[in-house]
Write a protein that holds these residues in place. Structure first.
Motif, PDB file in Angstrom:
ATOM      1  N   ILE A  22       0.854  -1.180   0.000  1.00  8.85           N
ATOM      2  CA  ILE A  22       0.000   0.000   0.000  1.00  8.85           C
ATOM      3  C   ILE A  22       0.894   1.235   0.000  1.00  8.85           C
ATOM      4  O   ILE A  22       1.835   1.330   0.780  1.00  8.85           O
ATOM      5  CB  ILE A  22      -0.929   0.011   1.238  1.00  8.85           C
ATOM      6  CG1 ILE A  22      -1.830  -1.219   1.264  1.00  8.85           C
ATOM      7  CG2 ILE A  22      -1.750   1.298   1.296  1.00  8.85           C
ATOM      8  CD1 ILE A  22      -2.771  -1.347   0.095  1.00  8.85           C
ATOM      9  N   GLY A  23       0.612   2.154  -0.905  1.00 12.14           N
ATOM     10  CA  GLY A  23       1.401   3.380  -1.007  1.00 12.14           C
ATOM     11  C   GLY A  23       2.464   3.338  -2.085  1.00 12.14           C
ATOM     12  O   GLY A  23       3.042   4.360  -2.428  1.00 12.14           O
ATOM     13  N   ASP A  24       2.750   2.144  -2.621  1.00 10.62           N
ATOM     14  CA  ASP A  24       3.735   2.036  -3.701  1.00 10.62           C
ATOM     15  C   ASP A  24       3.172   2.654  -4.981  1.00 10.62           C
ATOM     16  O   ASP A  24       1.965   2.840  -5.126  1.00 10.62           O
ATOM     17  CB  ASP A  24       4.106   0.575  -3.979  1.00 10.62           C
ATOM     18  CG  ASP A  24       5.067   0.004  -2.955  1.00 10.62           C
ATOM     19  OD1 ASP A  24       5.547   0.766  -2.090  1.00 10.62           O
ATOM     20  OD2 ASP A  24       5.343  -1.202  -3.027  1.00 10.62           O
ATOM     21  N   VAL A  25       4.055   2.930  -5.904  1.00  8.21           N
ATOM     22  CA  VAL A  25       3.686   3.518  -7.180  1.00  8.21           C
ATOM     23  C   VAL A  25       3.644   2.433  -8.248  1.00  8.21           C
ATOM     24  O   VAL A  25       4.521   1.577  -8.304  1.00  8.21           O
ATOM     25  CB  VAL A  25       4.720   4.596  -7.590  1.00  8.21           C
ATOM     26  CG1 VAL A  25       4.458   5.120  -8.984  1.00  8.21           C
ATOM     27  CG2 VAL A  25       4.716   5.737  -6.585  1.00  8.21           C
ATOM     28  N   LEU A  26       2.602   2.462  -9.077  1.00 10.77           N
ATOM     29  CA  LEU A  26       2.523   1.598 -10.250  1.00 10.77           C
ATOM     30  C   LEU A  26       2.616   2.478 -11.487  1.00 10.77           C
ATOM     31  O   LEU A  26       2.075   3.577 -11.520  1.00 10.77           O
ATOM     32  CB  LEU A  26       1.201   0.821 -10.286  1.00 10.77           C
ATOM     33  CG  LEU A  26       0.951  -0.159  -9.140  1.00 10.77           C
ATOM     34  CD1 LEU A  26      -0.443  -0.773  -9.289  1.00 10.77           C
ATOM     35  CD2 LEU A  26       2.002  -1.236  -9.110  1.00 10.77           C
ATOM     36  N   ILE A  27       3.309   1.987 -12.503  1.00 11.30           N
ATOM     37  CA  ILE A  27       3.433   2.706 -13.761  1.00 11.30           C
ATOM     38  C   ILE A  27       2.508   2.035 -14.765  1.00 11.30           C
ATOM     39  O   ILE A  27       2.606   0.835 -14.998  1.00 11.30           O
ATOM     40  CB  ILE A  27       4.886   2.670 -14.290  1.00 11.30           C
ATOM     41  CG1 ILE A  27       5.869   3.185 -13.235  1.00 11.30           C
ATOM     42  CG2 ILE A  27       5.000   3.443 -15.594  1.00 11.30           C
ATOM     43  CD1 ILE A  27       5.689   4.615 -12.829  1.00 11.30           C
ATOM     44  N   GLY A  28       1.587   2.817 -15.337  1.00  8.15           N
ATOM     45  CA  GLY A  28       0.622   2.275 -16.288  1.00  8.15           C
ATOM     46  C   GLY A  28       0.939   2.699 -17.707  1.00  8.15           C
ATOM     47  O   GLY A  28       1.351   3.827 -17.949  1.00  8.15           O
ATOM     48  N   THR A  29       0.755   1.768 -18.635  1.00  7.20           N
ATOM     49  CA  THR A  29       0.941   2.044 -20.048  1.00  7.20           C
ATOM     50  C   THR A  29      -0.346   1.684 -20.778  1.00  7.20           C
ATOM     51  O   THR A  29      -0.824   0.556 -20.658  1.00  7.20           O
ATOM     52  CB  THR A  29       2.118   1.214 -20.625  1.00  7.20           C
ATOM     53  OG1 THR A  29       3.278   1.471 -19.847  1.00  7.20           O
ATOM     54  CG2 THR A  29       2.387   1.583 -22.070  1.00  7.20           C
ATOM     55  N   LEU A  30      -0.889   2.646 -21.523  1.00  9.14           N
ATOM     56  CA  LEU A  30      -2.100   2.391 -22.297  1.00  9.14           C
ATOM     57  C   LEU A  30      -1.723   1.863 -23.667  1.00  9.14           C
ATOM     58  O   LEU A  30      -0.834   2.399 -24.327  1.00  9.14           O
ATOM     59  CB  LEU A  30      -2.911   3.679 -22.458  1.00  9.14           C
ATOM     60  CG  LEU A  30      -3.611   4.193 -21.213  1.00  9.14           C
ATOM     61  CD1 LEU A  30      -4.277   5.527 -21.505  1.00  9.14           C
ATOM     62  CD2 LEU A  30      -4.626   3.194 -20.713  1.00  9.14           C
ATOM     63  N   GLY A  31      -2.410   0.810 -24.092  1.00  7.73           N
ATOM     64  CA  GLY A  31      -2.231   0.248 -25.424  1.00  7.73           C
ATOM     65  C   GLY A  31      -3.551   0.272 -26.157  1.00  7.73           C
ATOM     66  O   GLY A  31      -4.481   0.973 -25.759  1.00  7.73           O
ATOM     67  N   ASP A  32      -3.655  -0.507 -27.205  1.00  7.37           N
ATOM     68  CA  ASP A  32      -4.917  -0.611 -27.937  1.00  7.37           C
ATOM     69  C   ASP A  32      -5.918  -1.346 -27.061  1.00  7.37           C
ATOM     70  O   ASP A  32      -5.857  -2.564 -26.922  1.00  7.37           O
ATOM     71  CB  ASP A  32      -4.720  -1.376 -29.253  1.00  7.37           C
ATOM     72  CG  ASP A  32      -3.867  -0.600 -30.236  1.00  7.37           C
ATOM     73  OD1 ASP A  32      -3.873   0.642 -30.172  1.00  7.37           O
ATOM     74  OD2 ASP A  32      -3.195  -1.239 -31.063  1.00  7.37           O
ATOM     75  N   ASN A  33      -6.799  -0.584 -26.420  1.00  4.16           N
ATOM     76  CA  ASN A  33      -7.832  -1.152 -25.559  1.00  4.16           C
ATOM     77  C   ASN A  33      -7.234  -2.016 -24.442  1.00  4.16           C
ATOM     78  O   ASN A  33      -7.776  -3.051 -24.075  1.00  4.16           O
ATOM     79  CB  ASN A  33      -8.835  -1.959 -26.384  1.00  4.16           C
ATOM     80  CG  ASN A  33     -10.154  -2.134 -25.655  1.00  4.16           C
ATOM     81  OD1 ASN A  33     -10.513  -1.308 -24.820  1.00  4.16           O
ATOM     82  ND2 ASN A  33     -10.856  -3.200 -25.944  1.00  4.16           N
ATOM     83  N   SER A  34      -6.054  -1.600 -23.924  1.00  2.00           N
ATOM     84  CA  SER A  34      -5.413  -2.365 -22.858  1.00  2.00           C
ATOM     85  C   SER A  34      -4.685  -1.429 -21.895  1.00  2.00           C
ATOM     86  O   SER A  34      -4.364  -0.290 -22.230  1.00  2.00           O
ATOM     87  CB  SER A  34      -4.414  -3.373 -23.438  1.00  2.00           C
ATOM     88  OG  SER A  34      -3.319  -2.695 -24.019  1.00  2.00           O
TER      89      SER A  34
END
Length: 93
Positions: free
Chosen positions: A28-40
């Motif tokens: 809890i509190g950690d950072v996640l890095i998100g990458t958007l793709g084609d509908n993902s």
């Protein structure tokens, strides 16, 4: 895995089960890095932030959001500028 999008305040949230947290070695509190793709959306564990710095980072992110900064790039550029300014303001030893 199937995730459900739930309402959270004025936005939305995805709940991460304990197995996902364990698989990411996330807390809890950690950072996640998100990458958007084609509908993902791909999530990766981000840099681990020491617990004593989490509150300061949360306050900084809240300030950035209130100033209208909406992307991670904008926030990181602002943070880098602040760090550079602090280094300039420090007296030389």
């Amino acid at each position: 895995m199937i995730f459900k999008i739930s309402k959270w305040g004025h936005g939305a949230a995805i709940r991460l089960p304990a197995a996902v947290m364990a698989g990411l070695d996330a807390q809890i509190g950690d950072v996640l890095i998100g990458t958007l793709g084609d509908n993902s959306l791909t999530l990766k564990a981000g840099p681990r932030i020491p617990s004593d710095q989490r509150k300061a980072l949360a306050a900084y992110l809240q300030k950035a959001q209130s100033e209208g900064k909406t992307t991670l790039t904008e926030v990181l550029e602002d943070l880098q500028n602040d760090i550079a300014k602090q280094k300039e303001d420090q007296p030389d030893d």
